[in-house]
Design an enzyme around this catalytic site. Structure first.
Site, PDB file in Angstrom:
ATOM      1  N   LYS A  44       1.162   4.096  -3.063  1.00  0.00           N
ATOM      2  CA  LYS A  44       0.914   5.518  -2.861  1.00  0.00           C
ATOM      3  C   LYS A  44       2.155   6.348  -3.180  1.00  0.00           C
ATOM      4  CE  LYS A  44      -3.372   5.381  -1.438  1.00  0.00           C
ATOM      5  NZ  LYS A  44      -4.456   6.000  -2.238  1.00  0.00           N
ATOM      6  N   TYR A  77       0.824  -1.206   0.000  1.00  0.00           N
ATOM      7  CA  TYR A  77       0.000   0.000   0.000  1.00  0.00           C
ATOM      8  C   TYR A  77       0.861   1.260   0.000  1.00  0.00           C
ATOM      9  CZ  TYR A  77      -3.695   3.277   1.296  1.00  0.00           C
ATOM     10  OH  TYR A  77      -4.587   4.326   1.319  1.00  0.00           O
TER      11      TYR A  77
END
Length: 217
Positions: free
Chosen positions: A126, A122
């Site tokens: 990002k 994750y």
């Protein structure tokens, strides 16, 4: 001013759209959605799009500032590849079209710990998105790094448990970078950051998000 939004039907996005519509500084708000959601409202133009063919809707991606708070969960997406498609590819293509169309300002809702070199999927996703949007050379790029996000009426059991744990830890001074913030305040910070930070690139950390969420024009 005119704003363009993707991710407007999510928890933070709904707050953002509502606040943009109430803000007299914005005369028009365009929201790109997968399916009809908002209905007719003053100042609002809702465009139903296929994010797999986003370039076909570039005529609608024009204005003064673009806001992106699009995102999904690994569970809802059904796998890492699908989540990357939504959280990285769709947002990057939106940003690239906006820049090519003359949009000078971009406000991105990212996440605490975003890092393209992270071992965590994750955070890496990002971070990659941030790095790639930076390459588009917006005149103004604002990236917000909140910690936990308190979504009103969340039906995600794990999320509710995590928020309780974070609040308990924060109370004794632990994990302050992940301190939860409400979607209402986060949306306020997204709008305020556009007006407050005029740097070419500004990464807004949680402390500043909390401060500017009370910023009045």
């Amino acid at each position: 001013m005119k704003a363009i939004v993707i991710g407007g039907t999510g928890a933070t996005g709904k707050e953002l759209v509502a606040q943009l519509l109430e803000d007299s500084r914005f005369v028009a708000v365009t929201v790109l959605v997968r399916r009809p959601f908002f209905g007719q409202q003053a100042k609002l133009t809702e465009i139903v799009v296929d994010f797999e063919r986003l370039n076909e809707y570039k005529v609608h991606i024009q204005g003064d500032v673009a806001f992106s708070c699009l995102g999904t969960t690994l569970k809802d997406a059904g796998g890492k590849d699908a989540q990357w498609r939504v959280d990285h590819d769709y947002q990057l293509e939106f940003a690239a079209i906006a820049r090519a169309s003359g949009v000078e300002s971009f406000v991105l809702l990212s996440a605490f710990g975003a890092n393209a070199n992270s071992y965590f999927f994750y955070n890496k996703m990002k971070g990659k998105l941030e790095d790639n949007i930076k390459k588009l050379n917006f005149k103004q790029l604002v990236i917000l790094h909140p910690g936990g996000i308190e979504r009103p009426g969340s039906n995600r059991k794990g999320e509710r448990v995590m928020m309780k744990l974070l609040n308990a830890c924060n109370a004794i001074g632990l994990f302050k970078g992940y301190e939860p913030i409400s979607t209402n305040r986060l949306a306020k910070a997204m709008i305020a950051s556009y007006f407050k930070f005029k740097e070419t690139l500004k990464v807004v950390i949680l402390k500043e998000i909390k401060e500017i969420s009370a910023y009045q024009h």
